[in-house]
Design an enzyme around this catalytic site. Structure first.
Site, PDB file in Angstrom:
ATOM      1  N   HIS A 112       0.938   0.486   3.448  1.00  0.00           N
ATOM      2  CA  HIS A 112       0.233  -0.395   4.159  1.00  0.00           C
ATOM      3  C   HIS A 112      -1.005   0.150   4.641  1.00  0.00           C
ATOM      4  O   HIS A 112      -1.036   0.706   5.851  1.00  0.00           O
ATOM      5  CB  HIS A 112       1.009  -1.138   5.353  1.00  0.00           C
ATOM      6  CG  HIS A 112       1.771  -2.254   4.735  1.00  0.00           C
ATOM      7  ND1 HIS A 112       1.531  -3.633   4.652  1.00  0.00           N
ATOM      8  CD2 HIS A 112       3.098  -2.050   4.155  1.00  0.00           C
ATOM      9  CE1 HIS A 112       2.654  -4.255   4.039  1.00  0.00           C
ATOM     10  NE2 HIS A 112       3.621  -3.300   3.678  1.00  0.00           N
ATOM     11  N   GLU A 131      -3.591  -0.973   5.964  1.00  0.00           N
ATOM     12  CA  GLU A 131      -4.197  -1.537   7.160  1.00  0.00           C
ATOM     13  C   GLU A 131      -3.494  -1.471   8.503  1.00  0.00           C
ATOM     14  O   GLU A 131      -3.894  -1.613   9.396  1.00  0.00           O
ATOM     15  CB  GLU A 131      -3.849  -3.187   6.831  1.00  0.00           C
ATOM     16  CG  GLU A 131      -2.680  -3.805   7.170  1.00  0.00           C
ATOM     17  CD  GLU A 131      -1.619  -3.823   6.074  1.00  0.00           C
ATOM     18  OE1 GLU A 131      -0.739  -4.368   5.984  1.00  0.00           O
ATOM     19  OE2 GLU A 131      -2.138  -2.863   5.221  1.00  0.00           O
ATOM     20  N   CYS A 165       1.372  -3.876  -0.930  1.00  0.00           N
ATOM     21  CA  CYS A 165       2.838  -3.583  -0.716  1.00  0.00           C
ATOM     22  C   CYS A 165       3.309  -4.862  -1.798  1.00  0.00           C
ATOM     23  O   CYS A 165       3.062  -4.770  -3.269  1.00  0.00           O
ATOM     24  CB  CYS A 165       3.289  -3.921   0.473  1.00  0.00           C
ATOM     25  SG  CYS A 165       5.063  -3.788   0.426  1.00  0.00           S
TER      26      CYS A 165
END
Length: 202
Positions: free
Chosen positions: A173, A175, A73
């Site tokens: 994202h 994660e 990002c």
């Protein structure tokens, strides 16, 4: 398989990069628009000049050394600005799949991304995946030494990578998605190969 190390802005960027085998540039506040010749607009987040300065210096050192880099990002946006690129300051709310989907859970796969054949994401995911969307900025003009490797259906840039450097940036994202995302496997394996080759040179 990787051992994470949290970097402090009090460390020397070149020194710390000489002791790590890979670098993640994480999400966060907007990159200061003054760094790409623009001015903060009404939708800009508060600037973090110390973070910008530190992360640009760390990235410079990593690029020079050949250290593998993964941008997430803001990290992707910072990579692009670092190489002379520019950003879309704010994706309009009526831009369909371009704007953030903050009303959804962070792991919700809001829209598709299609990848360029031969790119790192294409090798990891195939032609197309669905991703979450938590951003209001994106890559505009691509920076020197970089190439665009993935787009959302509305044309927003979703992934970039280095032409001659082990650098990958994604706008979503990974994660926050369920399971272990292949991008982290790519970073660990590329860092392992880099570490081995670096030791041989020493």
């Amino acid at each position: 398989g990787g051992l994470p190390v949290l970097l402090t802005m009090e460390c020397d960027p070149a020194d710390v990069v000489s002791h790590i085998d890979g670098l993640i540039l994480s999400g966060g506040a907007d990159v200061d628009p003054r760094r790409y010749g623009a001015a903060p607009g009404p939708h800009a987040t508060p600037a973090e000049p110390l973070r910008d300065e530190f992360e640009h210096a760390v990235l410079d050192a990593a690029w020079l050394r050949g250290t593998p880099v993964l941008g997430i990002c803001r990290g992707t946006q910072l990579i692009n600005v670092n190489r002379g690129g520019t950003l879309v300051a704010h994706l309009p709310a009526d831009s369909g799949e371009a704007h953030s989907y903050l009303g959804y859970p962070r792991n919700h796969r809001s829209h598709a991304v299609e990848f360029v054949a031969g790119s790192v994401p294409h090798a990891l995911y195939g032609k197309r995946i669905r991703v979450n969307s938590l951003h209001h900025q994106a890559v505009a003009a691509i920076g020197s030494g970089l190439t665009v490797t993935g787009h959302a259906p509305d044309g927003v840039v979703e992934s970039i990578e280095g032409l001659d450097a082990p650098v990958v940036g994604v706008q979503w994202h990974p994660e926050m998605l369920d399971g272990t995302d292949p991008l982290f496997g790519w970073l660990v394996e590329t860092a392992r190969q880099f570490s081995t080759s670096d030791r041989k040179q020493e």
